[in-house]
Design a protein around this motif. Sequence first.
Motif, short mmCIF file in Angstrom:
data_model
loop_
_atom_site.label_atom_id
_atom_site.label_comp_id
_atom_site.label_asym_id
_atom_site.label_seq_id
_atom_site.Cartn_x
_atom_site.Cartn_y
_atom_site.Cartn_z
N TRP A 119 0.88 -1.18 0.00
CA TRP A 119 0.00 0.00 0.00
C TRP A 119 0.91 1.22 0.00
CZ3 TRP A 119 -2.42 2.10 5.16
CH2 TRP A 119 -1.52 1.99 6.21
N THR A 178 1.78 4.60 4.34
CA THR A 178 2.76 5.21 5.26
C THR A 178 3.93 5.72 4.42
OG1 THR A 178 3.64 2.99 5.73
CG2 THR A 178 2.14 3.93 7.36
N ASN A 196 7.12 5.35 4.34
CA ASN A 196 8.15 4.48 3.75
C ASN A 196 7.71 3.92 2.41
OD1 ASN A 196 6.17 2.93 5.28
ND2 ASN A 196 7.44 1.14 4.87
N TRP A 197 6.43 3.51 2.31
CA TRP A 197 5.96 2.91 1.05
C TRP A 197 5.74 3.98 -0.01
CZ3 TRP A 197 7.20 -1.86 1.21
CH2 TRP A 197 7.06 -2.61 2.38
N ASP A 219 11.71 -4.45 2.36
CA ASP A 219 11.24 -3.91 3.65
C ASP A 219 10.54 -4.96 4.54
OD1 ASP A 219 10.50 -2.29 5.79
OD2 ASP A 219 9.82 -0.64 4.58
N ARG A 220 10.00 -6.02 3.94
CA ARG A 220 9.34 -7.08 4.71
C ARG A 220 9.82 -8.44 4.20
NH1 ARG A 220 2.96 -5.01 4.73
NH2 ARG A 220 3.32 -3.16 6.02
N ASP A 250 1.93 -8.53 8.75
CA ASP A 250 3.24 -8.00 8.34
C ASP A 250 4.32 -8.68 9.18
OD1 ASP A 250 5.58 -6.58 8.10
OD2 ASP A 250 4.72 -4.62 8.59
N ASN A 279 7.21 -7.90 9.81
CA ASN A 279 7.98 -6.97 10.64
C ASN A 279 7.34 -6.77 12.01
OD1 ASN A 279 10.02 -6.30 8.86
ND2 ASN A 279 8.92 -4.57 7.97
N PHE A 294 9.27 -6.25 15.45
CA PHE A 294 9.40 -4.95 16.15
C PHE A 294 9.02 -5.14 17.63
CE2 PHE A 294 8.04 -2.28 12.11
CZ PHE A 294 9.25 -2.57 11.50
N TRP A 344 -2.29 -2.10 10.34
CA TRP A 344 -1.57 -0.86 10.68
C TRP A 344 -2.50 0.35 10.66
CZ3 TRP A 344 3.49 -0.42 12.28
CH2 TRP A 344 4.36 -1.50 12.05
N ASN A 401 4.81 2.71 14.79
CA ASN A 401 5.21 3.66 13.74
C ASN A 401 4.63 5.05 14.03
OD1 ASN A 401 2.56 3.67 12.77
ND2 ASN A 401 3.08 2.86 10.75
N LEU A 440 8.17 5.44 14.12
CA LEU A 440 8.97 4.84 13.03
C LEU A 440 8.58 5.52 11.72
CD1 LEU A 440 10.84 2.44 12.01
CD2 LEU A 440 8.75 1.15 11.68
N ASP A 441 9.52 5.78 10.87
CA ASP A 441 9.32 6.24 9.48
C ASP A 441 9.76 7.68 9.25
OD1 ASP A 441 8.36 3.81 8.59
OD2 ASP A 441 6.24 4.36 8.79
N LYS A 500 14.41 5.10 8.97
CA LYS A 500 14.81 4.01 8.08
C LYS A 500 14.60 4.50 6.65
CE LYS A 500 11.62 0.51 7.98
NZ LYS A 500 10.51 0.79 7.06
C1 BGC Z 1 7.31 -0.91 7.61
C2 BGC Z 1 7.05 0.38 8.33
C3 BGC Z 1 5.62 0.85 8.07
C4 BGC Z 1 4.62 -0.26 8.29
C5 BGC Z 1 3.21 0.13 7.89
C6 BGC Z 1 6.25 -1.92 7.98
O1 BGC Z 1 6.49 -3.15 7.38
O2 BGC Z 1 8.60 -1.41 7.94
O3 BGC Z 1 7.99 1.34 7.90
O4 BGC Z 1 5.28 1.94 8.89
O5 BGC Z 1 5.00 -1.41 7.55
O6 BGC Z 1 3.12 0.44 6.55
#
Ligand code: BGC
Length: 368
Positions: free
Chosen positions: A55, A58, A60-61, A134-135, A186, A188, A192, A226, A255, A280-281, A301
């Motif tokens: 998506w 956020t 980062n994406w 990232d994942r 996710d 991650n 986390f 999220w 985040n 985060l982000d 990151k």
């Molecule tokens: C990313 C984060 C992000 C989250 C929601 C995670 O996998 O590492 O940077 O905030 O996904 O999109």
Amino acid sequence: MKLTKKLAALLLAAAAGLLGLSACTDDSGPDTPGTTTQPEKGFAADSVIGVSLPWLGTTNWAEASKLLDSELAAAGFKPTVLQADQKIEVQQQQIESLIEAGAKVIVVGPEDGKSLGTVLEKAKAEGIFILGYDRLLENTNAVDGVVQYGSVDTGREQAKALLAGLAAWKGDGPYNIELFGGGPADPNAPNFFKGAMEILQPKIDDGTLVVVSGQTTFQDCATEAWSADKAQERMDSLLATFYSDKDIDGALSPNDSIARAIITAVQNSGNTDPFPTSGLDSDVLSIEWIAAGTQYSTVDKPAKDLVAKTLELIKILQSGKDLPAGTGTAKNGVIDVQLFELPPVAVTKDNACTVFANDAERFAAAQC
Ligand code: BGC
């Protein structure tokens, strides 16, 4: 015997000649810029490279989407960058479409780490390289490597920053806190949380931290998809249920968008004291909140560096070489996946101007 030796020497000479000849052929062939001839190993320098993101909800994406598109194009590839709007079936179909489009590499940030095995295995069977972005990609052997920021380390940094924030903004403990995790699909998110609990659990055990709700497992604390709205609803309900007769001092947040939702819920409850959370982000809005003393910390990151690492690996694959060894491995349920990890960095008001020295927008948001 003599004859056999002579014959062997002749055969060797002939083989060397052939090798020389084929080396000449290679030189003039596939790697010539501007051609689309297929090398024996590797692939043409102007190939289609597919990107499938979960998506753009956020920072980062959103940044990864733009940068992967521009950097892949600048490197001479033909990028197709898609995002699945958090829908598993859409992501599966999008990866199918990238296979159809003749992608040589597909870069994947999965919406659900465990749901892409079938389509990724189909891609692999067609000789397509698969890089996780990232994942982690779970429950499949169809993955060549994953580029990401250390996920357990990210959680550790978040927890350390929360403890620092509690000490800075709330004086001596014990502190009443609540814990929030990311989206359960996710890969991650549990990492986390695991990293954070390595730091926080001893402080819960010795009484420095009190999780008043008693909700301390990842399952208790996860935030579906999220969603910042869902996190705010959970915080509203925690405040109403457990804090009618006591103050809350801080929260672990996975985040920045969830951090802002938690802080907003606390403010809406009438508590406008500075409220320490992690994040985060490096969201621009959160950096503004950090500068204003409203959010204590984030973890940086940068997508720019993760995209650069991804490009580096794609170019190695393009040239026909094997990927180098990563920085470590992760068990994905089927294989040990090579990880190419970068270090996450905790950011507070104290170091924001240094961390964002080369990022004009964030530097300005930090009011340096
Ligand atoms: C990313 C984060 C992000 C989250 C929601 C995670 O996998 O590492 O940077 O905030 O996904 O999109």
